[in-house]
Scaffold this motif. Sequence first.
Motif, short mmCIF file in Angstrom:
data_model
loop_
_atom_site.label_atom_id
_atom_site.label_comp_id
_atom_site.label_asym_id
_atom_site.label_seq_id
_atom_site.Cartn_x
_atom_site.Cartn_y
_atom_site.Cartn_z
N GLY A 94 15.61 4.07 2.78
CA GLY A 94 14.91 4.94 1.84
C GLY A 94 13.43 5.05 2.14
N THR A 95 12.79 3.95 2.57
CA THR A 95 11.36 4.03 2.90
C THR A 95 11.12 4.80 4.19
OG1 THR A 95 11.40 1.92 4.12
CG2 THR A 95 10.89 1.83 1.76
N TYR A 96 12.16 4.95 5.01
CA TYR A 96 12.01 5.68 6.28
C TYR A 96 12.21 7.18 6.11
CZ TYR A 96 12.44 6.35 11.37
OH TYR A 96 12.25 6.74 12.67
N VAL A 97 12.87 7.57 5.03
CA VAL A 97 13.19 8.99 4.82
C VAL A 97 11.94 9.88 4.81
CG1 VAL A 97 14.02 10.62 3.07
CG2 VAL A 97 15.44 8.69 3.77
N PRO A 98 10.85 9.52 4.10
CA PRO A 98 9.67 10.41 4.11
C PRO A 98 9.12 10.67 5.50
CG PRO A 98 9.50 8.83 2.32
CD PRO A 98 10.66 8.39 3.16
N MET A 99 9.15 9.65 6.37
CA MET A 99 8.64 9.86 7.73
C MET A 99 9.55 10.79 8.51
SD MET A 99 6.06 9.24 9.65
CE MET A 99 5.28 7.87 8.78
N LEU A 100 10.85 10.66 8.33
CA LEU A 100 11.78 11.58 8.99
C LEU A 100 11.57 13.01 8.50
CD1 LEU A 100 15.05 9.44 8.98
CD2 LEU A 100 13.65 10.03 10.97
N ARG A 101 11.30 13.18 7.22
CA ARG A 101 11.02 14.52 6.70
C ARG A 101 9.73 15.07 7.29
NH1 ARG A 101 12.67 13.37 0.40
NH2 ARG A 101 14.87 14.00 0.57
N TYR A 102 8.71 14.21 7.40
CA TYR A 102 7.45 14.64 7.99
C TYR A 102 7.66 15.14 9.42
CZ TYR A 102 2.80 14.15 10.12
OH TYR A 102 1.64 14.37 10.81
N TYR A 103 8.54 14.47 10.14
CA TYR A 103 8.83 14.86 11.53
C TYR A 103 9.97 15.88 11.62
CZ TYR A 103 5.60 11.99 14.12
OH TYR A 103 4.45 11.48 14.67
N ARG A 104 10.47 16.32 10.46
CA ARG A 104 11.52 17.35 10.41
C ARG A 104 12.76 16.91 11.21
NH1 ARG A 104 6.81 20.10 12.08
NH2 ARG A 104 5.67 21.04 10.35
N PHE A 164 6.02 2.24 11.66
CA PHE A 164 5.60 0.85 11.86
C PHE A 164 4.07 0.73 11.82
CE2 PHE A 164 9.72 0.28 14.42
CZ PHE A 164 10.39 -0.18 13.30
N PHE A 165 3.37 1.72 12.39
CA PHE A 165 1.90 1.70 12.36
C PHE A 165 1.42 1.73 10.91
CE2 PHE A 165 -2.29 3.54 12.29
CZ PHE A 165 -2.93 2.98 13.39
N ALA A 166 2.00 2.61 10.10
CA ALA A 166 1.59 2.70 8.70
C ALA A 166 1.96 1.44 7.93
CB ALA A 166 2.24 3.93 8.05
N GLN A 167 3.04 0.79 8.32
CA GLN A 167 3.41 -0.46 7.66
C GLN A 167 2.40 -1.56 7.98
OE1 GLN A 167 6.98 -3.13 8.76
NE2 GLN A 167 7.82 -1.76 7.20
N LEU A 168 1.92 -1.57 9.20
CA LEU A 168 0.92 -2.56 9.60
C LEU A 168 -0.47 -2.22 9.07
CD1 LEU A 168 0.53 -5.11 11.36
CD2 LEU A 168 0.03 -3.58 13.28
N GLY A 206 0.78 -1.23 0.00
CA GLY A 206 0.00 0.00 0.00
C GLY A 206 0.81 1.28 0.00
N PHE A 207 2.07 1.20 -0.47
CA PHE A 207 2.95 2.39 -0.43
C PHE A 207 2.90 3.05 0.95
CE2 PHE A 207 1.91 1.86 -4.95
CZ PHE A 207 3.19 1.80 -5.49
N PHE A 208 3.01 2.20 1.98
CA PHE A 208 2.88 2.67 3.37
C PHE A 208 3.88 3.75 3.72
CE2 PHE A 208 6.44 -0.18 3.67
CZ PHE A 208 7.21 0.32 4.71
N TRP A 209 5.00 3.78 3.01
CA TRP A 209 6.10 4.67 3.36
C TRP A 209 5.86 6.11 2.90
CZ3 TRP A 209 7.79 6.19 -1.42
CH2 TRP A 209 7.54 5.31 -2.48
N ARG A 210 4.87 6.33 2.07
CA ARG A 210 4.58 7.69 1.62
C ARG A 210 3.80 8.45 2.70
NH1 ARG A 210 2.54 7.65 -4.55
NH2 ARG A 210 2.28 9.85 -3.96
N THR A 211 4.07 9.73 2.81
CA THR A 211 3.45 10.53 3.88
C THR A 211 2.54 11.63 3.31
OG1 THR A 211 5.43 11.94 3.90
CG2 THR A 211 5.36 10.13 5.49
N ASP A 212 1.98 11.38 2.13
CA ASP A 212 1.14 12.39 1.49
C ASP A 212 -0.36 12.11 1.65
OD1 ASP A 212 1.19 10.14 -0.06
OD2 ASP A 212 1.43 11.18 -1.97
N VAL A 213 -0.72 11.19 2.54
CA VAL A 213 -2.14 10.92 2.79
C VAL A 213 -2.61 11.92 3.85
CG1 VAL A 213 -3.86 9.21 3.46
CG2 VAL A 213 -1.81 8.49 2.23
N ARG A 214 -3.19 13.00 3.38
CA ARG A 214 -3.69 14.05 4.26
C ARG A 214 -5.20 14.18 4.05
NH1 ARG A 214 1.20 16.77 5.55
NH2 ARG A 214 2.79 15.15 5.21
#
Length: 389
Positions: A332-342, A189-193, A23-31
């Motif tokens: 690489g899949t963790y990078v978007p979440m780190l960016r989201y959390y600055r 991890f929550f988004a991965q699950l 489900g492309f869980f690693w993307r953080t653009d679901v707003r």
Amino acid sequence: MSVLTWITFASLAAWLWLLLCQGFFWRTDVRLPERTDPEQWPPVAVVVPARDEAGVLPSSLPSLLAQDYPGRAEVFLVDDGSVDGTGEVARALGREHGGLALTVDSPGEPPPGWTGKLWAVRHGMALARARTDAEYLLLTDADIAHAPDSLRELVAAASSGGLDLVSQMARLRVSTAWERLIVPAFVYFFAQLYPFRRINRPGARTTAAAGGCVLLRWEAAERAGVPDSVRHAVIDDVSTARAVRRAGGRIWLGLADRVDSVRPYPRLGQLWRMVSRSAYTQLRHNPFLLAGTVAGLAVVYLVPPAAVVAGALTGDGTPLVAGAVAWAVMAGTYVPMLRYYRQPLALAPLLPLTALLYLLMTVDSAVQHHRGRGAAWKGRTYARPEAAP
């Protein structure tokens, strides 16, 4: 090929599958989805269960009272047996800040078979039903601060999309070194699950919500029997979402832009308890699921760096390269979440260390359950669902 090489290839295959097929869980653009203002803003009841929250209420409750909502809205804070003066602090904040009408009440101790939070939610809903004709409920935790337009945006999203439950994963506090290491990974991890994109498909089997911010259509809550139908649930947000979906409701879950948790977790012990209190519950108190989870975490997260080290020491390039590629995909899949959390992107390669901590927390959760101290939170310990009346 060596056993290590085979296991490393299995880890790499798992990461390629997670990258493309989960489900492309690693993307953080679901707003929040596209929304338009309703012609008439429906009345809303905001229910806030609170137990020993005097320390965080000054940073959260005023944000609810200051909501810029065009319709009628009222806040019901339910003091769940606090011993730190939570109710008195809430009343003082209501007098000081004004804004939305505030009712503070307490239901007393929960009866057998109920968690304290859901008993408080039930009491808050009863107060709201007696005082208002609310069409929506905003269920929000006492440590959650909302931007002034939060309620307006949630209601607009629900009414525009015909949604029965709209939930936003609040941005958790990240200030200390331990918070930086563990908190973004918690949401990852929550988004991965529970991949958000899958959850948001009509009729999807994957279902979840984030309990800090849940807007629920009142009619959908009654149809699903909430909160009575989930009264013993320790992971109440996911259970509520499942009950609503089983009753035919439409669900949406995504990341928040301006909904923030103000609760600090400065030390490892506090973060450890936050995770371990419900980890074994998530595994249905099943030792076989626990064993599978531990093995899966080890293969997926710990094998890649171990293969890189072992390959470098032995001169075996196959596990070294395969492990390095798997580790790179993981980071690489963790990078978007780190960016989201600055947060610094240099934390991405440390995800295996964080996963090891979560593995140990999960094992500790099982140990505490078998010792009779599982699902303990703020002085209460809850039985397994099958043991509850």
